[in-house]
Write an enzyme that holds these catalytic residues in place. Sequence first.
Site, PDB file in Angstrom:
ATOM      1  CG  ASP A  93     -14.487   3.631  -6.371  1.00 20.85           C
ATOM      2  OD1 ASP A  93     -14.646   4.499  -5.494  1.00 20.85           O
ATOM      3  OD2 ASP A  93     -13.467   2.940  -6.482  1.00 20.85           O
TER       4      ASP A  93
ATOM      5  CG  HIS B 189     -12.695   2.746  -2.863  1.00 20.84           C
ATOM      6  ND1 HIS B 189     -12.010   2.945  -4.051  1.00 20.84           N
ATOM      7  CD2 HIS B 189     -11.765   2.844  -1.881  1.00 20.84           C
ATOM      8  CE1 HIS B 189     -10.741   3.161  -3.795  1.00 20.84           C
ATOM      9  NE2 HIS B 189     -10.563   3.096  -2.488  1.00 20.84           N
TER      10      HIS B 189
ATOM     11  CB  SER C  29      -7.339   2.462  -2.796  1.00 15.54           C
ATOM     12  OG  SER C  29      -7.758   3.791  -2.586  1.00 15.54           O
TER      13      SER C  29
ATOM     14  CE1 TYR D  66      -4.070   1.926   0.258  1.00 14.31           C
ATOM     15  CE2 TYR D  66      -2.811   3.229   1.834  1.00 14.31           C
ATOM     16  CZ  TYR D  66      -3.910   3.077   1.008  1.00 14.31           C
ATOM     17  OH  TYR D  66      -4.847   4.071   0.937  1.00 14.31           O
TER      18      TYR D  66
END
Length: 699
Positions: A635, A670, A552, A472
């Site tokens: 989203d 999302h 994301s 991430y």
Amino acid sequence: MLPVLGLAALLSAMPQQPTYPETRRMDLVETLHGVPVADPYRWLEDDNSAETKAWVTAQNKVTRGYLDAIPARSRIEERLTKLWKYDRYDSPSREGGRYFYMLNDGVANQPVLYVSRNLKDKGRVLLDPNKLSKDGTVALAGYTFNPQGTLMAYSLQRGGSDWQEWKVRDVATGKDLADHLMWTKFTSAEWSEDGKGFYYSAYDPPKEGAALSGSNYYQKLYYHRIGDPQKKDRLVYQRKDAKEWGFGGEETEDGRYLVVNVWKGTNRENQILVLDNRNPKTGFRELFMGFDASYQVLGNDGDRMFFLTDKGAPNKRVVSVDLGERKATLKTVVRESKESIQGASIVGDILFVNRLQDATTRIERYELDGKSKGEVKLPGLGTAGGFGGKRKDRETFYTFTSFNMPNTIYRYDLATGASQVWKSPKLPVDPSKYVVRRTFYKSFDGTRIPIFLTYKKGLKKDGQNPTILSGYGGFAIAITPYFSTGALGWLEEGGVLAEVCLRGGSEYGNAWHDAGRLKNKMNVFKDFISAAEFLIQSGITSTPKLAIQGGSNGGLLIGAALNLRPDLFGAALPEVGVMDMLRFHKFTIGWAWTSDYGSPDKKEDFDVLRTYSPYHNLREGTNYPAILVTTGDHDDRVVPAHSFKYAAELQRVQAGPAPVLIRIETSAGHGAGKPRTKIIAALADSYAFLAKNLGMKIR
């Protein structure tokens, strides 16, 4: 030179690109800070247009044709469905002598909320979201109870959108009252001490026909009194001069103070306002202003209020402030240490502090004067969370999990310090067959990076293990051990899972975050590439067997890594990614991410952003690995245009034979609130795609 027949046989054995739908290119070039920037797929930003909808349908048809033709796909979905069938509990909370908890039996699309007078029996259903829609796309997004435990405020999320609507349910009867609040986003409901209403934040209703991608500005804080229509709700706080400010309001447990948290996008820093409810005419006291640090209120003893803060302590400390004094002076209760504090809470008369030690949890206990009471003994290397409650409580609950251990819930006795298992899931497989190992590697600049490896016992380091590398690296979000039911399906087939703690998170405090944001963002991508090289050099996997995955901000990570080293990976799964780094700030809440990315409107930030923006750095004549892009048509966090434009350009420039597909989920956003059936279907598609392109044999 190969014989003709030999060449034909060779070509037939190679992966073949699908025939992609034709995507119209616009002759659109803008000059930004003196630099010409092409954006040929700008039209795909309008998700409501007939042309975009037709493009989505055409892309999904090609993708479904490819995925459904993979023989192993149906077997993977069938196995994942079986693996899902076990009870999952969330930690219970207690209000007014009642316990409330969530339970998903592994068959329902959404977890069900129960209420019980004690924890020895199951109790009764208070709310079942599965009855609110046929396809499971209406989810219970949040819920809170008044201090008396008689009323519940709860929010619903439809189709994965961030927009929520709030309702109120009578706990005794299980029936809804007339209360109905709309146009709320990024908010909780915090009850006043008298139980007659709650604080919440909302935006003005969007204009009729407004696009999904419209920006979110000017949030306002309200108080809703039970029984009143929303139009009568009292406006508690707003700032017409600060469109980016957001607000959260909560009363202290004794009802004495109203504390307003002022946030600005995804900034670490926030502001705190305090109103004395005994004398509200004096107005709000601006306790901590200027966005100079982060402040989280933990509770109060009369005028003495406790905060978790990084003011003067990059790894955070617990402080107290005497509100009776004219000047707010921070007095240290728990000092900063080399281990970053991730959270803190006060339950009973105990202060619980959650620290990270090389990305795994340590829980320490303190008296309110800062005297240590020792640690809470945890089962091993993993992640613990919870320890919520009130000053009058004599018990609390916490969870513990790791990559090979599902969420186990413990009851903690505040008087004795003893932990007892309340719920431990019974998995359909034996998790002890899998090993979890934390190790470290050196990144490109010598930085020591933690990485967690999970695999079946007896792993051979022959470079032939199919491996998913995930990361991430952003927004001060720490990556710590967690359990994934879907991951069991990968591990069963001999796959390896590698989760890396990249710079940009909070594993080692603010310094770790700062080393991976703004002008330092490239460190994150290079850390990730170094992790891939480490896995290959260690003999765990090899390029043809290595897949990368992230969602994301993690989707941005995958896109950037692919552009930097397309030769290093065998396959990639960029999910709901931020792919257009020059326009991200123009959609919904995208403006809030400038704290990590910088603003494209500033030349110094633009110069950095354009060096790694996935959409703008795709290059013709490049052999990209097999890529499955995923997004959701609802989203409104990272709008689907990011993935649409990226996939369209990627299909155009792909020079190699590997497929480049986009999977666009309908009635999904999302990720939050996604029903079980959609989660399993998406995982089956991803694993089948990897199985085919990494050369796996699925049983």
